[in-house]
Enzyme design. Structure first.
Site, PDB file in Angstrom:
ATOM      1  N   LYS A  20       0.697  -1.149   0.147  1.00 14.51           N
ATOM      2  CA  LYS A  20      -0.057   0.207   0.134  1.00 14.51           C
ATOM      3  C   LYS A  20       0.993   1.012   0.051  1.00 14.51           C
ATOM      4  O   LYS A  20       2.159   1.133   0.568  1.00 14.51           O
ATOM      5  CB  LYS A  20      -0.785   0.020   1.148  1.00 14.51           C
ATOM      6  CG  LYS A  20      -1.916  -1.098   1.365  1.00 14.51           C
ATOM      7  CD  LYS A  20      -2.756  -1.005   2.584  1.00 14.51           C
ATOM      8  CE  LYS A  20      -3.801  -2.040   2.680  1.00 14.51           C
ATOM      9  NZ  LYS A  20      -4.502  -2.069   3.845  1.00 14.51           N
ATOM     10  N   TYR A  60     -11.840  -2.507  -3.205  1.00 10.37           N
ATOM     11  CA  TYR A  60     -12.468  -2.737  -1.727  1.00 10.37           C
ATOM     12  C   TYR A  60     -13.954  -2.957  -1.585  1.00 10.37           C
ATOM     13  O   TYR A  60     -14.593  -2.538  -0.816  1.00 10.37           O
ATOM     14  CB  TYR A  60     -11.690  -1.611  -0.878  1.00 10.37           C
ATOM     15  CG  TYR A  60     -10.454  -1.902  -0.221  1.00 10.37           C
ATOM     16  CD1 TYR A  60     -10.015  -3.062   0.290  1.00 10.37           C
ATOM     17  CD2 TYR A  60      -9.416  -1.076  -0.406  1.00 10.37           C
ATOM     18  CE1 TYR A  60      -8.727  -3.218   0.779  1.00 10.37           C
ATOM     19  CE2 TYR A  60      -8.198  -1.338  -0.055  1.00 10.37           C
ATOM     20  CZ  TYR A  60      -7.755  -2.333   0.718  1.00 10.37           C
ATOM     21  OH  TYR A  60      -6.680  -2.580   1.259  1.00 10.37           O
ATOM     22  N   PHE A  68     -15.293   2.963   7.563  1.00  9.14           N
ATOM     23  CA  PHE A  68     -13.979   3.359   7.246  1.00  9.14           C
ATOM     24  C   PHE A  68     -13.872   3.223   5.809  1.00  9.14           C
ATOM     25  O   PHE A  68     -12.697   3.598   5.380  1.00  9.14           O
ATOM     26  CB  PHE A  68     -12.879   2.476   8.042  1.00  9.14           C
ATOM     27  CG  PHE A  68     -13.008   1.051   7.880  1.00  9.14           C
ATOM     28  CD1 PHE A  68     -12.599   0.575   6.768  1.00  9.14           C
ATOM     29  CD2 PHE A  68     -13.689   0.291   8.920  1.00  9.14           C
ATOM     30  CE1 PHE A  68     -12.456  -0.962   6.294  1.00  9.14           C
ATOM     31  CE2 PHE A  68     -13.877  -1.270   8.349  1.00  9.14           C
ATOM     32  CZ  PHE A  68     -13.359  -1.909   7.505  1.00  9.14           C
ATOM     33  N   ARG A  96      -1.207 -14.670   3.724  1.00  5.49           N
ATOM     34  CA  ARG A  96      -2.051 -13.973   4.807  1.00  5.49           C
ATOM     35  C   ARG A  96      -1.271 -14.221   6.087  1.00  5.49           C
ATOM     36  O   ARG A  96      -1.006 -13.386   7.006  1.00  5.49           O
ATOM     37  CB  ARG A  96      -3.504 -14.599   5.087  1.00  5.49           C
ATOM     38  CG  ARG A  96      -4.192 -14.234   3.806  1.00  5.49           C
ATOM     39  CD  ARG A  96      -4.822 -12.827   3.790  1.00  5.49           C
ATOM     40  NE  ARG A  96      -5.840 -12.556   4.941  1.00  5.49           N
ATOM     41  CZ  ARG A  96      -6.644 -11.528   4.973  1.00  5.49           C
ATOM     42  NH1 ARG A  96      -6.465 -10.429   4.218  1.00  5.49           N
ATOM     43  NH2 ARG A  96      -7.394 -11.455   6.083  1.00  5.49           N
ATOM     44  N   THR A 102      -5.119  -7.870  10.564  1.00  2.00           N
ATOM     45  CA  THR A 102      -5.669  -6.396  10.109  1.00  2.00           C
ATOM     46  C   THR A 102      -4.816  -5.345  11.171  1.00  2.00           C
ATOM     47  O   THR A 102      -4.216  -4.435  10.302  1.00  2.00           O
ATOM     48  CB  THR A 102      -6.989  -6.465   9.937  1.00  2.00           C
ATOM     49  OG1 THR A 102      -7.340  -7.421   9.054  1.00  2.00           O
ATOM     50  CG2 THR A 102      -7.335  -5.077   9.272  1.00  2.00           C
ATOM     51  N   ARG A 113       3.315  -7.114   9.199  1.00  3.30           N
ATOM     52  CA  ARG A 113       2.688  -6.133   9.904  1.00  3.30           C
ATOM     53  C   ARG A 113       3.138  -6.186  11.351  1.00  3.30           C
ATOM     54  O   ARG A 113       3.451  -5.045  11.897  1.00  3.30           O
ATOM     55  CB  ARG A 113       1.240  -6.513  10.043  1.00  3.30           C
ATOM     56  CG  ARG A 113       0.533  -5.909   8.670  1.00  3.30           C
ATOM     57  CD  ARG A 113      -0.992  -6.439   8.357  1.00  3.30           C
ATOM     58  NE  ARG A 113      -1.737  -5.986   7.245  1.00  3.30           N
ATOM     59  CZ  ARG A 113      -2.798  -6.277   6.790  1.00  3.30           C
ATOM     60  NH1 ARG A 113      -3.497  -7.384   7.494  1.00  3.30           N
ATOM     61  NH2 ARG A 113      -3.292  -5.920   5.870  1.00  3.30           N
ATOM     62  N   ASN A 121      -1.351  -0.377   7.943  1.00  7.06           N
ATOM     63  CA  ASN A 121      -0.940  -1.658   8.058  1.00  7.06           C
ATOM     64  C   ASN A 121      -0.081  -2.130   6.801  1.00  7.06           C
ATOM     65  O   ASN A 121       0.193  -3.505   6.475  1.00  7.06           O
ATOM     66  CB  ASN A 121      -2.070  -2.695   8.268  1.00  7.06           C
ATOM     67  CG  ASN A 121      -3.125  -2.716   7.278  1.00  7.06           C
ATOM     68  OD1 ASN A 121      -3.053  -2.453   5.971  1.00  7.06           O
ATOM     69  ND2 ASN A 121      -4.132  -3.135   7.704  1.00  7.06           N
ATOM     70  N   HIS A 124      -1.445  -5.303   1.376  1.00 11.71           N
ATOM     71  CA  HIS A 124      -2.761  -6.148   1.049  1.00 11.71           C
ATOM     72  C   HIS A 124      -2.765  -7.531   0.764  1.00 11.71           C
ATOM     73  O   HIS A 124      -1.707  -7.852  -0.126  1.00 11.71           O
ATOM     74  CB  HIS A 124      -3.794  -5.287   0.225  1.00 11.71           C
ATOM     75  CG  HIS A 124      -4.834  -6.246  -0.151  1.00 11.71           C
ATOM     76  ND1 HIS A 124      -6.068  -6.387   0.336  1.00 11.71           N
ATOM     77  CD2 HIS A 124      -4.932  -7.034  -1.208  1.00 11.71           C
ATOM     78  CE1 HIS A 124      -6.947  -7.172  -0.295  1.00 11.71           C
ATOM     79  NE2 HIS A 124      -6.201  -7.676  -1.370  1.00 11.71           N
ATOM     80  N   GLU A 135      -9.315 -10.102  -7.532  1.00 11.18           N
ATOM     81  CA  GLU A 135      -8.371  -9.212  -7.537  1.00 11.18           C
ATOM     82  C   GLU A 135      -7.220  -9.101  -8.492  1.00 11.18           C
ATOM     83  O   GLU A 135      -6.839  -8.001  -9.077  1.00 11.18           O
ATOM     84  CB  GLU A 135      -7.557  -9.355  -6.090  1.00 11.18           C
ATOM     85  CG  GLU A 135      -8.808  -8.890  -5.120  1.00 11.18           C
ATOM     86  CD  GLU A 135      -8.261  -8.853  -3.423  1.00 11.18           C
ATOM     87  OE1 GLU A 135      -9.102  -8.617  -3.068  1.00 11.18           O
ATOM     88  OE2 GLU A 135      -7.216  -9.451  -3.320  1.00 11.18           O
TER      89      GLU A 135
HETATM   90  N1  UDP Z   1      -9.511  -1.272   8.009  1.00 10.43           N
HETATM   91  C1  UDP Z   1      -9.634  -0.056   8.994  1.00 10.43           C
HETATM   92  N2  UDP Z   1     -10.411  -0.329   9.721  1.00 10.43           N
HETATM   93  C2  UDP Z   1     -10.925  -1.404  10.292  1.00 10.43           C
HETATM   94  C3  UDP Z   1     -10.650  -2.619   9.373  1.00 10.43           C
HETATM   95  C4  UDP Z   1      -9.966  -2.320   8.211  1.00 10.43           C
HETATM   96  O1  UDP Z   1      -9.215   0.873   8.435  1.00 10.43           O
HETATM   97  O2  UDP Z   1     -11.521  -1.421  11.446  1.00 10.43           O
HETATM   98  C5  UDP Z   1      -8.577  -0.960   6.616  1.00 10.43           C
HETATM   99  C6  UDP Z   1      -7.262  -1.568   6.750  1.00 10.43           C
HETATM  100  O3  UDP Z   1      -6.443  -0.933   6.273  1.00 10.43           O
HETATM  101  C7  UDP Z   1      -7.441  -2.901   6.161  1.00 10.43           C
HETATM  102  C8  UDP Z   1      -8.292  -2.655   5.216  1.00 10.43           C
HETATM  103  O4  UDP Z   1      -9.342  -1.647   5.635  1.00 10.43           O
HETATM  104  O5  UDP Z   1      -6.192  -3.422   5.760  1.00 10.43           O
HETATM  105  C9  UDP Z   1      -9.188  -3.670   4.481  1.00 10.43           C
HETATM  106  O6  UDP Z   1      -9.856  -4.518   5.602  1.00 10.43           O
HETATM  107  P1  UDP Z   1      -9.880  -6.046   5.721  1.00 10.43           P
HETATM  108  O7  UDP Z   1     -10.800  -6.601   6.943  1.00 10.43           O
HETATM  109  O8  UDP Z   1      -9.816  -6.757   4.424  1.00 10.43           O
HETATM  110  O9  UDP Z   1      -8.401  -6.496   6.409  1.00 10.43           O
HETATM  111  P2  UDP Z   1      -7.150  -6.961   5.791  1.00 10.43           P
HETATM  112  O10 UDP Z   1      -7.572  -8.057   4.826  1.00 10.43           O
HETATM  113  O11 UDP Z   1      -6.313  -6.140   5.073  1.00 10.43           O
HETATM  114  O12 UDP Z   1      -6.430  -7.673   7.069  1.00 10.43           O
HETATM  115 MG    MG Z   2      -8.968  -8.051   3.305  1.00  9.77          MG
END
Ligand code: UDP
Ligand code: MG
Length: 147
Positions: A20, A60, A68, A96, A102, A113, A121, A124, A135
């Site tokens: 990112k 997204y 958010f 992952r 996250t 992370r 974070n 992605h 994707e």
């Molecule tokens: N995010 C956020 N607040 C939250 C959850 C997610 O800002 O409470 C953001 C964060 O940057 C995250 C992205 O939204 O990486 C996508 O969310 P997801 O739940 O898919 O998390 P990821 O798969 O990236 O761990």
């Molecule tokens: Mg995700």
């Protein structure tokens, strides 16, 4: 002794990984690529792009009802993103694992992370086979993937 061929007969998988804007800005491109390479995964596509906000919203789209969402898409389109496709057995799930959870504060040491992020974070990764396929199709043309 585990016989790799017998235990992990799974097919080669592809996953989509993006560094990112905050990860790029912090100079973490080579560190992140290196972790996937050292594990033994294969880089089959890579490009650097500044996503438009519209594109960020497509990427997204699953999160469009979340509070958010708008901030997330602003941040994701705020600068260069390194978009990649990685190949390997189990790469979707294990990718992952390499990334961590996250919230960087809850990510274990040893994860990307956990080791490298505090608030934003930085990376992605596709969360399953369906999102990986969607994707990869959103970000790359088939001919951009090395076979
Ligand atoms: N995010 C956020 N607040 C939250 C959850 C997610 O800002 O409470 C953001 C964060 O940057 C995250 C992205 O939204 O990486 C996508 O969310 P997801 O739940 O898919 O998390 P990821 O798969 O990236 O761990
Ligand atoms: Mg995700």
């Amino acid at each position: 002794m585990l016989q790799e061929q017998e235990v992990h007969a799974a097919e080669m998988e592809l996953t989509f990984i993006a560094i990112k804007p905050d990860g790029v800005q912090r100079g973490l491109i080579s560190e992140i690529i290196s972790r996937f390479e050292r594990k033994g995964f294969k880089l089959v596509a890579i490009k650097i792009v500044v996503p438009s906000k519209d594109f960020a919203q497509k990427h997204y789209h699953d999160l469009k009802e979340r509070p958010f969402f708008n901030r997330l898409c602003d941040s994701f389109s705020s600068g260069p993103v390194v978009a990649m496709v990685w190949e390997g057995e189990g790469v979707i799930k294990y990718g992952r694992k390499l990334i961590g959870v996250t919230d960087p504060q809850k990510s274990e040491p040893g994860t990307i992370r956990g080791d490298l992020a505090v608030r934003r974070n930085i990376i992605h990764g596709s969360d399953g086979p369906d999102s990986a396929k969607d994707e990869i199709n959103l970000w790359f043309k088939p001919e951009e993937l090395v076979t």
